[in-house]
Design a protein around this motif. Sequence first.
Motif, PDB file in Angstrom:
ATOM      1  N   VAL A   1     -10.525 -12.052 -30.454  1.00 42.72           N
ATOM      2  CA  VAL A   1     -11.285 -13.028 -31.234  1.00 42.72           C
ATOM      3  C   VAL A   1     -12.236 -12.273 -32.156  1.00 42.72           C
ATOM      4  CG1 VAL A   1     -12.914 -14.947 -31.147  1.00 42.72           C
ATOM      5  CG2 VAL A   1     -11.133 -14.729 -29.385  1.00 42.72           C
TER       6      VAL A   1
ATOM      7  N   SER B   1     -18.975 -20.607 -34.607  1.00 42.34           N
ATOM      8  CA  SER B   1     -17.520 -20.738 -34.677  1.00 42.34           C
ATOM      9  C   SER B   1     -16.824 -19.797 -33.709  1.00 42.34           C
ATOM     10  CB  SER B   1     -17.036 -20.462 -36.102  1.00 42.34           C
ATOM     11  OG  SER B   1     -17.417 -19.154 -36.521  1.00 42.34           O
TER      12      SER B   1
ATOM     13  N   LYS C   1     -17.436 -21.033 -30.102  1.00 37.25           N
ATOM     14  CA  LYS C   1     -16.595 -22.194 -29.817  1.00 37.25           C
ATOM     15  C   LYS C   1     -15.208 -21.764 -29.344  1.00 37.25           C
ATOM     16  CE  LYS C   1     -14.949 -26.511 -31.882  1.00 37.25           C
ATOM     17  NZ  LYS C   1     -14.935 -27.357 -33.127  1.00 37.25           N
ATOM     18  N   GLN C   2     -14.630 -20.757 -30.004  1.00 34.39           N
ATOM     19  CA  GLN C   2     -13.328 -20.245 -29.585  1.00 34.39           C
ATOM     20  C   GLN C   2     -13.390 -19.645 -28.180  1.00 34.39           C
ATOM     21  OE1 GLN C   2     -11.046 -17.899 -32.622  1.00 34.39           O
ATOM     22  NE2 GLN C   2     -12.909 -18.187 -33.861  1.00 34.39           N
TER      23      GLN C   2
ATOM     24  N   HIS D   1     -11.357 -20.517 -24.463  1.00 38.92           N
ATOM     25  CA  HIS D   1     -10.671 -19.556 -23.581  1.00 38.92           C
ATOM     26  C   HIS D   1     -11.315 -19.525 -22.193  1.00 38.92           C
ATOM     27  CE1 HIS D   1      -8.200 -18.245 -26.829  1.00 38.92           C
ATOM     28  NE2 HIS D   1      -9.198 -17.684 -27.520  1.00 38.92           N
TER      29      HIS D   1
END
Length: 355
Positions: free
Chosen positions: A151, A159, A162-163, A167
């Motif tokens: 990532v 942002s 958030k990813q 996960h």
Amino acid sequence: MTADCFAENLLKWYDQHGRHDLPWHHNRTAYRVWVSEIMLQQTQVATVIPYYQAFMVRFPDVQSLAEAPTDDVLSHWSGLGYYARARNLQKAARTVMEDFGGTFPAAQEELETLTGIGRSTAAAIVAQAYNKRAAILDGNVKRVLARYHAVPGWPGQASVQKQLWVHAEAHTPNERVRDYTQGIMDLGALVCTRTRPACEDCPLKKGCTAYARGEATLYPGSKPKKTKPEKTTWMVILEDRDGRILLERRPPSGIWGGLWSLPELDPAYGADELQDACERSLGVDCTEPELIDGFRHTFSHYHLHIQPARLNVTRQNTVKDDAHQKWLHRHEALALGLPAPIRTLLTSPEQVSLL
């Protein structure tokens, strides 16, 4: 590697190599887990352990913390830094007593309403204290997941975070959540380290995208660098005929908020002007100053150059003990919540330049 294999391989590693005997693993109540989680923010385990043990002796439960004098709480935090954590800790303890009848809530949503407890800390309490499924995302976990899934970007960006939360939720198992959360924190601390990660020893290397690319150290992305401003101040050690030192309580918010510190004077004063400055600003007559080696202390947002000076007080004109100023003998001062550099300055001034 599937989500199930991720957790399965991590748990196998944790069983053999993880940390199973940390102080907060014993008598694992929500209160004890919570205190450990707050202390571990921005601070390494080895540093936290002695502070945690002393804190638990003095404040064994949420009621004792809620009812304690704030100075006592801060004195037990002195040296850990980020003192807002201690103030928030006590504020949350008082909320638990007043709004939850002295019992820590078990629901993550309710935990997040307490001062100083965010999503990841609340999840850690749920997982560690109650062994219920909850995904965590502390600094170590961010690093593991950022590398595993490659990532890009700094995890402090919304942002990117958030990813990583997506996960974190996907990999958290339904069983052995307590071991899994400790295991992934341990993996980040012991194997998937910030520099020189031991990728060959990692139980997740087969599915790690960054490892496959030979780019482990590129993840996570670094925080954009900013040049920290430089500030300067005089700090005066004023000692009266009885050997007492003048201390001032700092404002409740901001740097060293609520702690006791030495009086500060405008850096524009020259050394030969300190006597007059002490009389005008502090209401005391003093002998000529004795300068002590200056030092620089770094905060999160700026560097502070501190120039200490020792002056003997010959007469007090206006300074009296109150809630914001106190004349104290050194042993009395050291029992209060003091910033680490001030504590060193009062005990071993020759060491302060090493801070």
